[in-house]
Write a protein that holds these residues in place. Structure first.
Motif, PDB file in Angstrom:
ATOM      1  N   SER A  75       0.981  -1.110  -0.002  1.00  0.00           N
ATOM      2  CA  SER A  75      -0.146   0.041  -0.100  1.00  0.00           C
ATOM      3  C   SER A  75       0.824   1.260   0.035  1.00  0.00           C
ATOM      4  O   SER A  75       0.549   2.361  -0.746  1.00  0.00           O
ATOM      5  CB  SER A  75      -0.760   0.006   1.320  1.00  0.00           C
ATOM      6  N   LEU A  76       1.932   1.102   0.917  1.00  0.00           N
ATOM      7  CA  LEU A  76       2.776   2.366   0.822  1.00  0.00           C
ATOM      8  C   LEU A  76       3.384   2.603  -0.331  1.00  0.00           C
ATOM      9  O   LEU A  76       3.785   3.827  -1.037  1.00  0.00           O
ATOM     10  CB  LEU A  76       3.924   2.183   1.995  1.00  0.00           C
ATOM     11  N   SER A  77       3.785   1.695  -1.187  1.00  0.00           N
ATOM     12  CA  SER A  77       4.496   1.442  -2.440  1.00  0.00           C
ATOM     13  C   SER A  77       3.520   2.073  -3.574  1.00  0.00           C
ATOM     14  O   SER A  77       4.095   2.825  -4.397  1.00  0.00           O
ATOM     15  CB  SER A  77       5.204   0.421  -2.700  1.00  0.00           C
ATOM     16  N   VAL A  78       2.667   1.766  -3.343  1.00  0.00           N
ATOM     17  CA  VAL A  78       1.315   2.262  -4.362  1.00  0.00           C
ATOM     18  C   VAL A  78       1.168   3.898  -4.276  1.00  0.00           C
ATOM     19  O   VAL A  78       1.313   4.592  -5.181  1.00  0.00           O
ATOM     20  CB  VAL A  78       0.072   1.414  -4.224  1.00  0.00           C
ATOM     21  N   TRP A  98      -6.178   9.549  -0.075  1.00  0.00           N
ATOM     22  CA  TRP A  98      -7.235   9.543   0.417  1.00  0.00           C
ATOM     23  C   TRP A  98      -8.221   8.371  -0.408  1.00  0.00           C
ATOM     24  O   TRP A  98      -8.776   7.280   0.689  1.00  0.00           O
ATOM     25  CB  TRP A  98      -8.013  10.725   0.563  1.00  0.00           C
ATOM     26  N   VAL A  99      -8.377   8.270  -1.553  1.00  0.00           N
ATOM     27  CA  VAL A  99      -8.982   7.056  -1.950  1.00  0.00           C
ATOM     28  C   VAL A  99      -8.481   5.963  -1.542  1.00  0.00           C
ATOM     29  O   VAL A  99      -8.791   4.965  -1.490  1.00  0.00           O
ATOM     30  CB  VAL A  99      -9.212   7.630  -3.644  1.00  0.00           C
ATOM     31  N   GLN A 100      -7.166   5.901  -1.754  1.00  0.00           N
ATOM     32  CA  GLN A 100      -6.431   4.426  -1.560  1.00  0.00           C
ATOM     33  C   GLN A 100      -6.747   4.087  -0.313  1.00  0.00           C
ATOM     34  O   GLN A 100      -6.903   2.871   0.002  1.00  0.00           O
ATOM     35  CB  GLN A 100      -4.892   4.833  -2.040  1.00  0.00           C
ATOM     36  N   ARG A 101      -6.475   5.019   0.739  1.00  0.00           N
ATOM     37  CA  ARG A 101      -6.749   4.790   2.091  1.00  0.00           C
ATOM     38  C   ARG A 101      -8.288   4.198   2.344  1.00  0.00           C
ATOM     39  O   ARG A 101      -8.448   3.289   3.364  1.00  0.00           O
ATOM     40  CB  ARG A 101      -6.406   5.785   2.983  1.00  0.00           C
ATOM     41  N   LEU A 102      -9.295   4.673   1.453  1.00  0.00           N
ATOM     42  CA  LEU A 102     -10.555   4.491   1.848  1.00  0.00           C
ATOM     43  C   LEU A 102     -10.976   3.190   1.176  1.00  0.00           C
ATOM     44  O   LEU A 102     -11.583   2.219   1.862  1.00  0.00           O
ATOM     45  CB  LEU A 102     -11.433   5.413   0.972  1.00  0.00           C
ATOM     46  N   LEU A 103     -10.137   2.715  -0.045  1.00  0.00           N
ATOM     47  CA  LEU A 103     -10.539   1.519  -0.601  1.00  0.00           C
ATOM     48  C   LEU A 103      -9.802   0.411   0.015  1.00  0.00           C
ATOM     49  O   LEU A 103     -10.244  -0.797  -0.038  1.00  0.00           O
ATOM     50  CB  LEU A 103     -10.205   1.626  -2.125  1.00  0.00           C
TER      51      LEU A 103
END
Length: 324
Positions: A247-250, A310-315
């Motif tokens: 997730s961090l790399s993305v 924010w979207v990545q954290r939400l999904l």
């Protein structure tokens, strides 16, 4: 009759508790303040240690962001002491003028390269985490490009992509003709994105490799006893365990694809439709003296990065991974 009474008084005096030295004759305590009072009196002590980094953070991050946001509503040229308020006209120009908006399409090449970069890094990290011959040598070879300065990387690949250079020589062995890798608008962004993959893949590989090595070996042993193959071990053991690092790399890949600067600036200077968002912002501010418009572009870039995060954290919310 006096002797028994005296003896009883002595015995009763011996059974009394010793006087508390912390109390005065008047019954008032001479001890220090209670631990609760001490904690309440020194609650600000941690903030004293945080004062210096907080001052630096505000002075060199938050205040410049506030100034940048205020400049985006003006027509300031970066030199004149006066600034005229223009409202949202800078943002309107940024999204309505095709020559300013096309840099978003260039970012798609680097975004696709980021996907290739993460997949390749994850593959090599998984392979090198197992008992492989010369794995330390391959780790060093794959990580070495990240240690090279970006300017040096740009100049090296200038000779690599030049007509009749290294790439054309290798392709000539297979009967393929030369190409204008940096002069053809249809090939330049693909070539530059390939350089980014070559340079930054080693960093992601090291991050993945460190996360994989933190997985308890008992999980691999249990998977081997159950007859799991290498692919099944990756799918059911490795991938779920290193999900936070992926997730961090993305997030880093998406923000990096939007803020590419070094390699295209050195190799092409933004010509042949290779101008990125950051190169355009720098040209607007320093070549055309449009600091207000450049500030609006920087605000848009910051908003896009925050929105994507924010979207990545939400999904894909961070979940606590239990390794047992």
């Amino acid at each position: 009759m006096s002797a028994p009474r005296t003896a009883g008084r002595i015995r009763s005096a011996r059974t009394l508790p010793p006087p508390d030295p912390a109390r005065s004759p008047q019954g008032r305590s001479r001890r220090g303040p209670s631990p609760r009072r001490k904690a309440g009196a020194w609650w600000f002590t941690p903030w004293l240690y945080l004062l210096a980094p907080l001052v630096l953070l505000v002075a060199f991050t938050w205040l410049p962001v506030v100034d940048m946001f205020s400049y985006s509503f003006t027509d300031w040229d970066g030199i004149s002491p006066t600034r005229n308020w223009v409202g949202l006209s800078n943002y309107t120009d940024l999204f309505t003028r095709p020559q300013l908006f096309q840099v978003f399409w260039v970012s798609l090449f680097y975004l696709g390269a980021s996907v290739v970069q993460i997949c390749a890094a994850l593959y090599f990290a998984t392979v090198l985490s197992f008992d492989t011959r010369l794995r330390n040598l391959f780790k060093g070879i794959l990580f070495f490009p990240y240690l090279i300065n970006g300017v040096a990387v740009g100049f090296v690949f200038l000779y690599f992509f030049q007509p009749g250079g290294t790439l054309d020589t290798v392709l000539h062995w297979f009967g393929l003709g030369p190409h204008l890798w940096l002069g053809n608008p249809h090939l330049v962004n693909t070539s530059l994105a390939g350089v980014s993959v070559w340079r930054f893949m080693g960093l992601n590989m090291v991050l993945f490799l460190g996360a994989i090595q933190s997985i308890p070996p008992q999980l691999y042993e249990a998977a081997a006893l159950d007859g799991a193959s290498r692919w099944q071990q990756f799918r059911y053991v490795i991938a779920p365990s290193i999900r936070p690092i992926i997730s961090l790399s993305v997030i880093l890949a998406i923000s990096g694809s939007l803020s590419v600067f070094e390699i295209p600036f050195i190799m092409t200077g933004g010509s042949n439709n290779s101008e990125t968002f950051v190169i355009q912002t720098i040209k607007l501010a320093f070549n055309f003296n449009k600091t207000g418009l450049a500030s609006a572009a920087a605000v848009v870039l910051l908003a896009i990065v925050l929105l994507v995060t924010w979207v990545q954290r939400l999904l894909f919310p961070d979940e606590r991974v239990e390794q047992s």
